[in-house]
Design a protein around this motif. Structure first.
Motif, PDB file in Angstrom:
ATOM      1  N   ASP A   8     -55.448 -40.776  34.273  1.00  0.00           N
ATOM      2  CA  ASP A   8     -55.657 -39.356  34.547  1.00  0.00           C
ATOM      3  C   ASP A   8     -54.509 -38.758  35.348  1.00  0.00           C
ATOM      4  O   ASP A   8     -54.161 -37.587  35.188  1.00  0.00           O
ATOM      5  N   SER A   9     -53.906 -39.571  36.189  1.00  0.00           N
ATOM      6  CA  SER A   9     -52.860 -39.073  37.084  1.00  0.00           C
ATOM      7  C   SER A   9     -51.587 -38.660  36.350  1.00  0.00           C
ATOM      8  O   SER A   9     -50.766 -37.923  36.899  1.00  0.00           O
ATOM      9  N   VAL A  10     -51.410 -39.130  35.109  1.00  0.00           N
ATOM     10  CA  VAL A  10     -50.184 -38.812  34.369  1.00  0.00           C
ATOM     11  C   VAL A  10     -50.461 -38.047  33.086  1.00  0.00           C
ATOM     12  O   VAL A  10     -49.520 -37.622  32.407  1.00  0.00           O
ATOM     13  N   LYS A  11     -51.720 -37.863  32.754  1.00  0.00           N
ATOM     14  CA  LYS A  11     -52.079 -37.189  31.499  1.00  0.00           C
ATOM     15  C   LYS A  11     -51.482 -35.788  31.463  1.00  0.00           C
ATOM     16  O   LYS A  11     -51.582 -35.034  32.433  1.00  0.00           O
ATOM     17  N   GLY A  12     -50.849 -35.459  30.345  1.00  0.00           N
ATOM     18  CA  GLY A  12     -50.221 -34.160  30.195  1.00  0.00           C
ATOM     19  C   GLY A  12     -48.786 -34.116  30.689  1.00  0.00           C
ATOM     20  O   GLY A  12     -48.061 -33.155  30.404  1.00  0.00           O
ATOM     21  N   ARG A  13     -48.361 -35.136  31.424  1.00  0.00           N
ATOM     22  CA  ARG A  13     -46.981 -35.185  31.926  1.00  0.00           C
ATOM     23  C   ARG A  13     -46.179 -36.319  31.307  1.00  0.00           C
ATOM     24  O   ARG A  13     -44.967 -36.177  31.095  1.00  0.00           O
ATOM     25  N   PHE A  14     -46.825 -37.434  31.019  1.00  0.00           N
ATOM     26  CA  PHE A  14     -46.157 -38.619  30.469  1.00  0.00           C
ATOM     27  C   PHE A  14     -46.566 -38.793  29.007  1.00  0.00           C
ATOM     28  O   PHE A  14     -47.691 -38.496  28.621  1.00  0.00           O
ATOM     29  N   THR A  15     -45.640 -39.325  28.223  1.00  0.00           N
ATOM     30  CA  THR A  15     -45.918 -39.629  26.824  1.00  0.00           C
ATOM     31  C   THR A  15     -45.374 -41.013  26.488  1.00  0.00           C
ATOM     32  O   THR A  15     -44.195 -41.286  26.719  1.00  0.00           O
ATOM     33  N   ILE A  16     -46.240 -41.850  25.944  1.00  0.00           N
ATOM     34  CA  ILE A  16     -45.826 -43.171  25.501  1.00  0.00           C
ATOM     35  C   ILE A  16     -45.607 -43.134  23.996  1.00  0.00           C
ATOM     36  O   ILE A  16     -46.338 -42.461  23.263  1.00  0.00           O
ATOM     37  N   SER A  17     -44.581 -43.833  23.547  1.00  0.00           N
ATOM     38  CA  SER A  17     -44.293 -43.917  22.118  1.00  0.00           C
ATOM     39  C   SER A  17     -43.625 -45.254  21.836  1.00  0.00           C
ATOM     40  O   SER A  17     -43.220 -45.952  22.761  1.00  0.00           O
ATOM     41  N   ARG A  18     -43.525 -45.582  20.557  1.00  0.00           N
ATOM     42  CA  ARG A  18     -42.871 -46.832  20.202  1.00  0.00           C
ATOM     43  C   ARG A  18     -42.153 -46.684  18.878  1.00  0.00           C
ATOM     44  O   ARG A  18     -42.554 -45.887  18.018  1.00  0.00           O
ATOM     45  N   ASP A  19     -41.096 -47.450  18.732  1.00  0.00           N
ATOM     46  CA  ASP A  19     -40.335 -47.513  17.497  1.00  0.00           C
ATOM     47  C   ASP A  19     -40.262 -48.986  17.114  1.00  0.00           C
ATOM     48  O   ASP A  19     -39.439 -49.729  17.656  1.00  0.00           O
ATOM     49  N   ASN A  20     -41.130 -49.407  16.215  1.00  0.00           N
ATOM     50  CA  ASN A  20     -41.200 -50.824  15.873  1.00  0.00           C
ATOM     51  C   ASN A  20     -39.953 -51.299  15.126  1.00  0.00           C
ATOM     52  O   ASN A  20     -39.627 -52.485  15.168  1.00  0.00           O
ATOM     53  N   LYS A  63     -37.048 -50.589  16.027  1.00  0.00           N
ATOM     54  CA  LYS A  63     -36.081 -50.875  17.099  1.00  0.00           C
ATOM     55  C   LYS A  63     -36.664 -51.800  18.163  1.00  0.00           C
ATOM     56  O   LYS A  63     -36.007 -52.059  19.171  1.00  0.00           O
ATOM     57  N   ASN A  64     -37.889 -52.251  17.943  1.00  0.00           N
ATOM     58  CA  ASN A  64     -38.545 -53.125  18.919  1.00  0.00           C
ATOM     59  C   ASN A  64     -38.520 -52.527  20.319  1.00  0.00           C
ATOM     60  O   ASN A  64     -38.254 -53.215  21.314  1.00  0.00           O
ATOM     61  N   THR A  65     -38.815 -51.246  20.413  1.00  0.00           N
ATOM     62  CA  THR A  65     -38.704 -50.546  21.689  1.00  0.00           C
ATOM     63  C   THR A  65     -39.918 -49.644  21.906  1.00  0.00           C
ATOM     64  O   THR A  65     -40.387 -48.991  20.974  1.00  0.00           O
ATOM     65  N   VAL A  66     -40.383 -49.621  23.133  1.00  0.00           N
ATOM     66  CA  VAL A  66     -41.425 -48.693  23.543  1.00  0.00           C
ATOM     67  C   VAL A  66     -40.853 -47.802  24.633  1.00  0.00           C
ATOM     68  O   VAL A  66     -40.006 -48.244  25.420  1.00  0.00           O
ATOM     69  N   TYR A  67     -41.286 -46.560  24.651  1.00  0.00           N
ATOM     70  CA  TYR A  67     -40.739 -45.565  25.564  1.00  0.00           C
ATOM     71  C   TYR A  67     -41.840 -44.968  26.422  1.00  0.00           C
ATOM     72  O   TYR A  67     -43.003 -44.918  26.034  1.00  0.00           O
ATOM     73  N   LEU A  68     -41.418 -44.484  27.584  1.00  0.00           N
ATOM     74  CA  LEU A  68     -42.305 -43.675  28.412  1.00  0.00           C
ATOM     75  C   LEU A  68     -41.512 -42.449  28.848  1.00  0.00           C
ATOM     76  O   LEU A  68     -40.609 -42.552  29.680  1.00  0.00           O
ATOM     77  N   GLN A  69     -41.827 -41.317  28.244  1.00  0.00           N
ATOM     78  CA  GLN A  69     -41.214 -40.055  28.628  1.00  0.00           C
ATOM     79  C   GLN A  69     -42.002 -39.481  29.791  1.00  0.00           C
ATOM     80  O   GLN A  69     -43.209 -39.254  29.664  1.00  0.00           O
ATOM     81  N   MET A  70     -41.330 -39.258  30.899  1.00  0.00           N
ATOM     82  CA  MET A  70     -41.984 -38.779  32.113  1.00  0.00           C
ATOM     83  C   MET A  70     -41.425 -37.409  32.473  1.00  0.00           C
ATOM     84  O   MET A  70     -40.230 -37.287  32.767  1.00  0.00           O
ATOM     85  N   ASN A  71     -42.275 -36.409  32.436  1.00  0.00           N
ATOM     86  CA  ASN A  71     -41.892 -35.036  32.770  1.00  0.00           C
ATOM     87  C   ASN A  71     -42.645 -34.576  34.009  1.00  0.00           C
ATOM     88  O   ASN A  71     -43.648 -35.176  34.398  1.00  0.00           O
TER      89      ASN A  71
END
Length: 120
Positions: free
Chosen positions: A62-74, A76-84
């Protein structure tokens, strides 16, 4: 076996953004759900965000909902965390983790962590 290496941490002012990356190795990486966790000084490690192996399901603290976004690119074997809209209370060491169960209470594989510091 899955090996995880985080990158992208650093120092940012409140209100700024950062994108964390987690590079995974291992032939079966694509089977694993991935999660981001964080640990602030003097506090217990806490869940931040998780994403299913396909990327079709994700959920957030709940503390990051609406500000952070998790995604992955299989590919590229990479997962991301976009933090705004970062806040000083987001300051912590951020870890990525992998498990076959997206909702696992104990992820099986962990990276070494990357420091995120948000100044006020």
């Amino acid at each position: 076996q899955v090996q995880l290496v985080e990158s992208g941490g650093g120092l940012v002012q409140a209100g700024g953004s950062l994108r964390l990356s987690c590079a995974a190795s291992g032939r079966t990486y694509w089977r694993y759900a991935m999660g981001w966790f964080r640990q602030a000084p003097g506090k217990e490690r806490e869940f931040v965000a998780g994403i299913s192996w396909s990327g079709g399901d994700s959920y957030y603290a709940d503390s990051v909902k609406g500000r952070f976004t998790i995604s992955r690119d299989n590919a590229k074997n990479t997962v991301y965390l976009q933090m705004n809209s970062l806040k000083p209370e987001d300051t912590a060491v951020y870890y990525c983790a992998a498990d076959l169960d997206l909702y696992s209470g104990s992820y099986a594989y962990w990276g070494q962590g990357t420091q995120v510091t948000v100044s006020s």
